[in-house]
Design an enzyme around this catalytic site. Structure first.
Site, PDB file in Angstrom:
ATOM      1  N   GLU A  49     -13.684  11.651  71.343  1.00 31.71           N
ATOM      2  CA  GLU A  49     -14.976  11.100  71.747  1.00 31.71           C
ATOM      3  C   GLU A  49     -16.012  11.442  70.693  1.00 31.71           C
ATOM      4  OE1 GLU A  49     -16.861  11.941  75.467  1.00 31.71           O
ATOM      5  OE2 GLU A  49     -14.989  11.666  76.576  1.00 31.71           O
ATOM      6  N   ASP A  60     -26.958  14.911  79.587  1.00 33.09           N
ATOM      7  CA  ASP A  60     -26.513  16.033  78.764  1.00 33.09           C
ATOM      8  C   ASP A  60     -27.389  17.255  78.945  1.00 33.09           C
ATOM      9  OD1 ASP A  60     -24.297  14.789  77.440  1.00 33.09           O
ATOM     10  OD2 ASP A  60     -25.745  13.578  76.345  1.00 33.09           O
TER      11      ASP A  60
END
Length: 274
Positions: A49, A60
């Protein structure tokens, strides 16, 4: 067969799960992130990723937020991130690459152009964190036209009634977000995963990857027992960040420290027979 489907098929015949490490493009600079990317398959990455740096990464935690800011400061853009993938493909034609990020930069780029350029660069799948299922048609046609998998996120709060809607049009694999919250803050228990993954599996034939909150080889092995793949992000970024000097520059051993950690996590995942 796509690279993602082919990789999961191969791993199924080998009787093991997949390890999927994450890196943020251009963190802390192009040379370092490129060296980490190129070294990941040899260290045991089955899929990779790559984060597309963005100024407002709402899912995040502080670790990846800071990594994204370092990447942006180093000059990361969407076209430059695609160039990273294109360069990787000159050395590795087989390891699947998934781009993970947010809708705004893709919207600015244009869905058709972005998907065409991503496919040309060698991208295999997209995780667009803030693209709701109800609006996914905006990207789905362009992705399908360019043979890009759209990988959907399923959360602990996704109930049985909503699961089919979330998974509609999903391909590649399903990303199970193991905690209700942002990345890198805590870890799901084995008991939670043992209950949650079978519920998701009843709704899809796709492989299931577990991400968010997995930091150690022991936790990676636990997740591998429950699902088909394990994603580790914040722990790797923390290792990289800890190696940087006060000005945020990479040290001589920064790349090796991250790749050594990838190797240890990959070995833990591979130790679990499926």
């Amino acid at each position: 067969m796509s690279r993602i489907a082919a990789r999961f098929s191969k791993l199924k015949t080998e009787g093991r799960g997949a390890f999927i490490p994450f890196l943020e493009a251009y963190d802390p600079d192009l040379a370092t992130s490129t060296a980490i990317l190129h070294g990941m398959p040899g260290a045991g990455a089955d899929l990779i990723e790559i984060g597309m740096p963005f100024t407002d990464p709402m899912a995040d935690g502080p670790t990846i937020q800071t990594a994204g800011l370092r990447g942006l400061k180093a000059g990361a853009t969407l076209p430059k991130t695609l160039t990273m993938v294109s360069d990787f493909r000159t050395h590795d034609a087989d390891t699947p690459v998934i781009l993970m990020g947010y809708l705004n930069p893709i919207l600015s780029y244009g869905a058709d152009k972005f998907c065409a350029d991503a496919a040309k660069a060698g991208v295999d799948g997209l995780i667009v964190v803030d693209l709701p299922s109800e609006e996914a048609d905006w990207l789905a046609g362009a992705a399908a036209a360019n043979a890009l998998d759209i990988i959907r996120l399923v959360a602990p709060t996704t109930d049985d009634a909503r699961l089919p809607q979330v998974l509609n049009g999903s391909s590649g694999f399903v990303y199970y977000v193991s905690i209700a919250g942002i990345t890198g803050t805590r870890t799901a228990t084995a008991e939670h995963l043992a209950a949650a993954i079978p519920r998701v599996r009843r709704a899809t034939d796709l492989p299931i990857a577990i991400g968010f909150g997995i930091r150690t080889p022991a936790q990676a092995a636990e997740a591998a027992r429950a699902a088909d793949a394990v994603v580790v992000a914040s722990a790797l970024i923390d290792t990289l960040a800890a190696s940087l000097d006060p000005e945020g520059r990479a040290a001589a051993n920064s790349v090796q420290l991250v790749l050594d950690q990838v190797r240890g996590l990959a070995e833990a995942v591979r130790s679990v027979a499926k």
